[in-house]
Structure formats: C-alpha cells, structure tokens
Design a protein around this motif. Sequence first.
Motif, PDB file in Angstrom:
ATOM      1  N   PRO A 243       0.797  -1.238   0.000  1.00 63.22           N
ATOM      2  CA  PRO A 243       0.000   0.000   0.000  1.00 63.22           C
ATOM      3  C   PRO A 243       0.828   1.285   0.000  1.00 63.22           C
ATOM      4  O   PRO A 243       0.293   2.361  -0.192  1.00 63.22           O
ATOM      5  CB  PRO A 243      -0.812  -0.119   1.292  1.00 63.22           C
ATOM      6  N   GLU A 244       2.173   1.147   0.224  1.00 63.74           N
ATOM      7  CA  GLU A 244       3.012   2.335   0.237  1.00 63.74           C
ATOM      8  C   GLU A 244       3.807   2.457  -1.068  1.00 63.74           C
ATOM      9  O   GLU A 244       4.242   1.460  -1.636  1.00 63.74           O
ATOM     10  CB  GLU A 244       3.986   2.317   1.415  1.00 63.74           C
ATOM     11  N   ALA A 245       3.983   3.690  -1.509  1.00 62.25           N
ATOM     12  CA  ALA A 245       4.870   4.003  -2.631  1.00 62.25           C
ATOM     13  C   ALA A 245       5.723   5.186  -2.202  1.00 62.25           C
ATOM     14  O   ALA A 245       5.200   6.232  -1.820  1.00 62.25           O
ATOM     15  CB  ALA A 245       4.071   4.337  -3.878  1.00 62.25           C
ATOM     16  N   LYS A 246       7.047   4.998  -2.249  1.00 60.33           N
ATOM     17  CA  LYS A 246       7.958   6.016  -1.745  1.00 60.33           C
ATOM     18  C   LYS A 246       8.723   6.691  -2.886  1.00 60.33           C
ATOM     19  O   LYS A 246       9.174   6.026  -3.822  1.00 60.33           O
ATOM     20  CB  LYS A 246       8.957   5.405  -0.753  1.00 60.33           C
ATOM     21  N   PHE A 247       8.878   7.995  -2.760  1.00 58.61           N
ATOM     22  CA  PHE A 247       9.599   8.804  -3.735  1.00 58.61           C
ATOM     23  C   PHE A 247      10.547   9.722  -2.983  1.00 58.61           C
ATOM     24  O   PHE A 247      10.264  10.130  -1.858  1.00 58.61           O
ATOM     25  CB  PHE A 247       8.628   9.662  -4.553  1.00 58.61           C
ATOM     26  N   MET A 248      11.670  10.067  -3.617  1.00 57.48           N
ATOM     27  CA  MET A 248      12.629  10.961  -2.980  1.00 57.48           C
ATOM     28  C   MET A 248      12.924  12.131  -3.909  1.00 57.48           C
ATOM     29  O   MET A 248      13.131  11.954  -5.116  1.00 57.48           O
ATOM     30  CB  MET A 248      13.920  10.215  -2.644  1.00 57.48           C
ATOM     31  N   THR A 249      12.929  13.342  -3.344  1.00 55.46           N
ATOM     32  CA  THR A 249      13.232  14.519  -4.149  1.00 55.46           C
ATOM     33  C   THR A 249      13.773  15.623  -3.249  1.00 55.46           C
ATOM     34  O   THR A 249      13.849  15.474  -2.026  1.00 55.46           O
ATOM     35  CB  THR A 249      11.976  15.009  -4.900  1.00 55.46           C
ATOM     36  N   THR A 250      14.137  16.735  -3.865  1.00 53.44           N
ATOM     37  CA  THR A 250      14.577  17.923  -3.135  1.00 53.44           C
ATOM     38  C   THR A 250      13.806  19.124  -3.660  1.00 53.44           C
ATOM     39  O   THR A 250      13.842  19.404  -4.867  1.00 53.44           O
ATOM     40  CB  THR A 250      16.088  18.161  -3.308  1.00 53.44           C
ATOM     41  N   PHE A 251      13.085  19.802  -2.796  1.00 56.18           N
ATOM     42  CA  PHE A 251      12.385  21.019  -3.187  1.00 56.18           C
ATOM     43  C   PHE A 251      13.416  22.149  -3.265  1.00 56.18           C
ATOM     44  O   PHE A 251      14.092  22.443  -2.278  1.00 56.18           O
ATOM     45  CB  PHE A 251      11.288  21.359  -2.185  1.00 56.18           C
ATOM     46  N   PRO A 252      13.561  22.788  -4.421  1.00 51.98           N
ATOM     47  CA  PRO A 252      14.686  23.717  -4.611  1.00 51.98           C
ATOM     48  C   PRO A 252      14.613  25.002  -3.802  1.00 51.98           C
ATOM     49  O   PRO A 252      15.641  25.627  -3.553  1.00 51.98           O
ATOM     50  CB  PRO A 252      14.633  24.012  -6.120  1.00 51.98           C
ATOM     51  N   LYS A 253      13.420  25.415  -3.408  1.00 46.50           N
ATOM     52  CA  LYS A 253      13.302  26.669  -2.652  1.00 46.50           C
ATOM     53  C   LYS A 253      12.039  26.627  -1.801  1.00 46.50           C
ATOM     54  O   LYS A 253      11.166  25.768  -1.998  1.00 46.50           O
ATOM     55  CB  LYS A 253      13.250  27.864  -3.604  1.00 46.50           C
ATOM     56  N   SER A 254      11.928  27.546  -0.851  1.00 50.30           N
ATOM     57  CA  SER A 254      10.724  27.645  -0.042  1.00 50.30           C
ATOM     58  C   SER A 254       9.559  28.128  -0.900  1.00 50.30           C
ATOM     59  O   SER A 254       9.755  28.841  -1.884  1.00 50.30           O
ATOM     60  CB  SER A 254      10.945  28.624   1.120  1.00 50.30           C
ATOM     61  N   GLY A 255       8.348  27.747  -0.510  1.00 50.09           N
ATOM     62  CA  GLY A 255       7.178  28.212  -1.235  1.00 50.09           C
ATOM     63  C   GLY A 255       6.103  27.155  -1.352  1.00 50.09           C
ATOM     64  O   GLY A 255       6.188  26.076  -0.748  1.00 50.09           O
ATOM     65  N   VAL A 256       5.086  27.454  -2.153  1.00 54.06           N
ATOM     66  CA  VAL A 256       3.951  26.561  -2.346  1.00 54.06           C
ATOM     67  C   VAL A 256       4.200  25.699  -3.586  1.00 54.06           C
ATOM     68  O   VAL A 256       4.586  26.205  -4.638  1.00 54.06           O
ATOM     69  CB  VAL A 256       2.645  27.359  -2.488  1.00 54.06           C
ATOM     70  N   TYR A 257       3.956  24.393  -3.447  1.00 59.41           N
ATOM     71  CA  TYR A 257       4.137  23.439  -4.540  1.00 59.41           C
ATOM     72  C   TYR A 257       2.855  22.621  -4.712  1.00 59.41           C
ATOM     73  O   TYR A 257       2.198  22.270  -3.727  1.00 59.41           O
ATOM     74  CB  TYR A 257       5.272  22.458  -4.235  1.00 59.41           C
ATOM     75  N   LYS A 258       2.539  22.309  -5.958  1.00 54.63           N
ATOM     76  CA  LYS A 258       1.457  21.358  -6.221  1.00 54.63           C
ATOM     77  C   LYS A 258       2.076  20.051  -6.673  1.00 54.63           C
ATOM     78  O   LYS A 258       3.010  20.033  -7.480  1.00 54.63           O
ATOM     79  CB  LYS A 258       0.479  21.879  -7.263  1.00 54.63           C
ATOM     80  N   ILE A 259       1.541  18.960  -6.128  1.00 62.69           N
ATOM     81  CA  ILE A 259       2.053  17.617  -6.369  1.00 62.69           C
ATOM     82  C   ILE A 259       0.936  16.779  -6.982  1.00 62.69           C
ATOM     83  O   ILE A 259      -0.183  16.754  -6.463  1.00 62.69           O
ATOM     84  CB  ILE A 259       2.518  16.965  -5.048  1.00 62.69           C
ATOM     85  N   TRP A 260       1.250  16.110  -8.089  1.00 60.89           N
ATOM     86  CA  TRP A 260       0.305  15.151  -8.671  1.00 60.89           C
ATOM     87  C   TRP A 260       0.934  13.767  -8.592  1.00 60.89           C
ATOM     88  O   TRP A 260       2.022  13.536  -9.143  1.00 60.89           O
ATOM     89  CB  TRP A 260       0.008  15.477 -10.127  1.00 60.89           C
ATOM     90  N   ALA A 261       0.263  12.836  -7.925  1.00 59.94           N
ATOM     91  CA  ALA A 261       0.723  11.454  -7.846  1.00 59.94           C
ATOM     92  C   ALA A 261      -0.181  10.600  -8.724  1.00 59.94           C
ATOM     93  O   ALA A 261      -1.408  10.741  -8.692  1.00 59.94           O
ATOM     94  CB  ALA A 261       0.678  10.966  -6.405  1.00 59.94           C
ATOM     95  N   GLN A 262       0.427   9.708  -9.510  1.00 54.11           N
ATOM     96  CA  GLN A 262      -0.329   8.843 -10.411  1.00 54.11           C
ATOM     97  C   GLN A 262      -0.001   7.377 -10.146  1.00 54.11           C
ATOM     98  O   GLN A 262       1.170   7.000 -10.073  1.00 54.11           O
ATOM     99  CB  GLN A 262      -0.025   9.191 -11.870  1.00 54.11           C
ATOM    100  N   PHE A 263      -1.068   6.579  -9.999  1.00 56.18           N
ATOM    101  CA  PHE A 263      -0.945   5.148  -9.768  1.00 56.18           C
ATOM    102  C   PHE A 263      -1.962   4.429 -10.654  1.00 56.18           C
ATOM    103  O   PHE A 263      -2.897   5.050 -11.164  1.00 56.18           O
ATOM    104  CB  PHE A 263      -1.221   4.815  -8.291  1.00 56.18           C
ATOM    105  N   GLN A 264      -1.774   3.119 -10.805  1.00 55.59           N
ATOM    106  CA  GLN A 264      -2.734   2.336 -11.585  1.00 55.59           C
ATOM    107  C   GLN A 264      -3.228   1.159 -10.761  1.00 55.59           C
ATOM    108  O   GLN A 264      -2.444   0.436 -10.147  1.00 55.59           O
ATOM    109  CB  GLN A 264      -2.098   1.825 -12.886  1.00 55.59           C
ATOM    110  N   HIS A 265      -4.566   0.978 -10.763  1.00 54.17           N
ATOM    111  CA  HIS A 265      -5.171  -0.133 -10.028  1.00 54.17           C
ATOM    112  C   HIS A 265      -6.350  -0.667 -10.825  1.00 54.17           C
ATOM    113  O   HIS A 265      -7.210   0.106 -11.257  1.00 54.17           O
ATOM    114  CB  HIS A 265      -5.640   0.333  -8.643  1.00 54.17           C
ATOM    115  N   GLU A 266      -6.364  -1.962 -11.042  1.00 50.33           N
ATOM    116  CA  GLU A 266      -7.423  -2.634 -11.797  1.00 50.33           C
ATOM    117  C   GLU A 266      -7.652  -1.967 -13.148  1.00 50.33           C
ATOM    118  O   GLU A 266      -8.777  -1.725 -13.579  1.00 50.33           O
ATOM    119  CB  GLU A 266      -8.713  -2.671 -10.971  1.00 50.33           C
ATOM    120  N   GLY A 267      -6.532  -1.650 -13.811  1.00 50.14           N
ATOM    121  CA  GLY A 267      -6.574  -1.116 -15.162  1.00 50.14           C
ATOM    122  C   GLY A 267      -6.898   0.352 -15.289  1.00 50.14           C
ATOM    123  O   GLY A 267      -6.941   0.888 -16.402  1.00 50.14           O
TER     124      GLY A 267
END
Length: 279
Positions: A243-267
């Motif tokens: 049930p877990e999916a892990k990702f690693m990144t570095t946010f380059p500066k302070s501020g507001v970010y929008k994140i879109w995560a995409q997964f596939q389940h049952e096609g």
Amino acid sequence: MKRVTIAVLLAAALLTACSKTEDHSVHGGVQSTAPEGHGQHGAGGSAISANDIKAIWKTGDGKAQAKQDIRLSVEIQDQSGKPVQSFDTNHEKKLHLIAVSKDLSYFSHIHPDYKGDGRFDVTTQFPAGGDYKLFADFIPTGGSAMTKSEWINVAGDAAKQVPVRADDSLTKSADGKEVTLAFDKLQASKEATLTFTIKDDRTKSPITNLEQYLGAVGHVVILTEDAEQYLHVHPMEEKASGPEAKFMTTFPKSGVYKIWAQFQHEGKVLTVPFVVKVP
C-alpha cells in the motif's frame, strides 16, 4: 485520463506564446529545472545536454481552440536545426508530455507518437480557454534526460480560476481510493522522502495490488505555484505494489508546490493532487 488540447507549445507563427521556452535536465531519476541553456550531464558526462537541444512546436491549423481536437507536433532539433533522430525509451515512452493550466487546477500526462526525424505528434484537447504550460520530457540517445517547456494561449471561454493554496489535510479520496501523503521532513534544499499510502476509500483496507504504470508503481510531478520550477520524480522501488509508494526529491526553494501522484489499479490510472507549503 483526460485529453489535453495540447495545442500548445507552439509554432511561433501559429500560437501565441506567453513566455520563452525553458530548458530543464534530469539527474538521479529526479527531474528539476535548470537555467535556460544550462543542462546537467548524466552519469559520467553525456555528449548531449539540454543546451544543445531545442523544441519547435506546431499546431495543425491555426490557433488552439478549447474543447476542439487539435493536432500538435513537436520537433526536437539540435542548435543547427538538424532533427534529432534517436531517443531512448524512458518509462515505456520516448516522450512524456505534461500539460497544466495557469492556476494548476488542470493536469494531463499524455504521450505523443514518434513519427521519425525528431517529430512527435498527438491529437488532443484543452478543456477551457486560457494559458497553459507544457513540459516535454525526453532523452536524446547519447544525451541526458531533459525537458522543454512553453506557455501557450488557448482561445475559448475561460474556466473559473482556482487559487493554489496549501491543503489542510494530506489525505484525499479519489476514484474509490484513499491516498495519504506523508514526509519524513519538508524543508527547502533538503532531500525529502514522500510516502503515499493507498487504501480502499470505503473499507480502509490497504491496497496491495497496485499495477505497473509506465513501468513503475507510480509517477509524481511537482510544480511551484508559478509553474517555473518543475520536478518529475520516479519511485524509490519501482516494482512495489502498495500500500506504500515512496519517492525521494529535493524542493529547490521555499514556497507553495502542487504535487500530482499517479498510480494504476485494476486497469485504471488514478491521479491525486496535493498542495504543500515548503518552509
């Protein structure tokens, strides 16, 4: 997944650009913006960098119109105008195209077909009039992974603008799934682990049979609220199934970010947005 009228990244004569094209590069599986004309080299140094490549965008006929099919072509060339002939397959595709509206309320991840001689084509739509930004990710053979981006304007009735504000809760319900985002830490210029936990929204049972989506358990795209800083992040364990999916990144500066995560389940591909404020 929604279709985008990516009528987009324009052919200078056919679309009205809102800003100059930007160059980006990828390092260590995480894509991040780089100043225009400055590409990062891959492991050991690559012969081709983002500085060596340009993208020429064209629409089939005239200006992009909301809610109408339009054929978009993007030609990848070297600085002398010679077509790039060969591209590496990256997560099952030779080119990934991300389209977002200016307020980041609209997101689409699509894949143009490669026609040869550096040209990729796709027929798509934009949902409303207004400004959109397109990001094309690709790897010229012998070079580093890179992105070319462009603002474009689409004719038609504009959608109501949605402010980009940090979420009060990082648990979202979408398409029968409950997805929770957690960080080990959240600070600018510091490496951060993003953990997504996916459950059945009704029973709260963990989902352990996520399917491979474009060769991985999931994909994550991150933008600053002005869409100027771009991150395309791949999972730490590509063959994970939940049930877990892990990702690693570095946010380059302070501020507001929008994140879109995409997964596939049952096609079915599930796209879940989050907005966070990075100190």
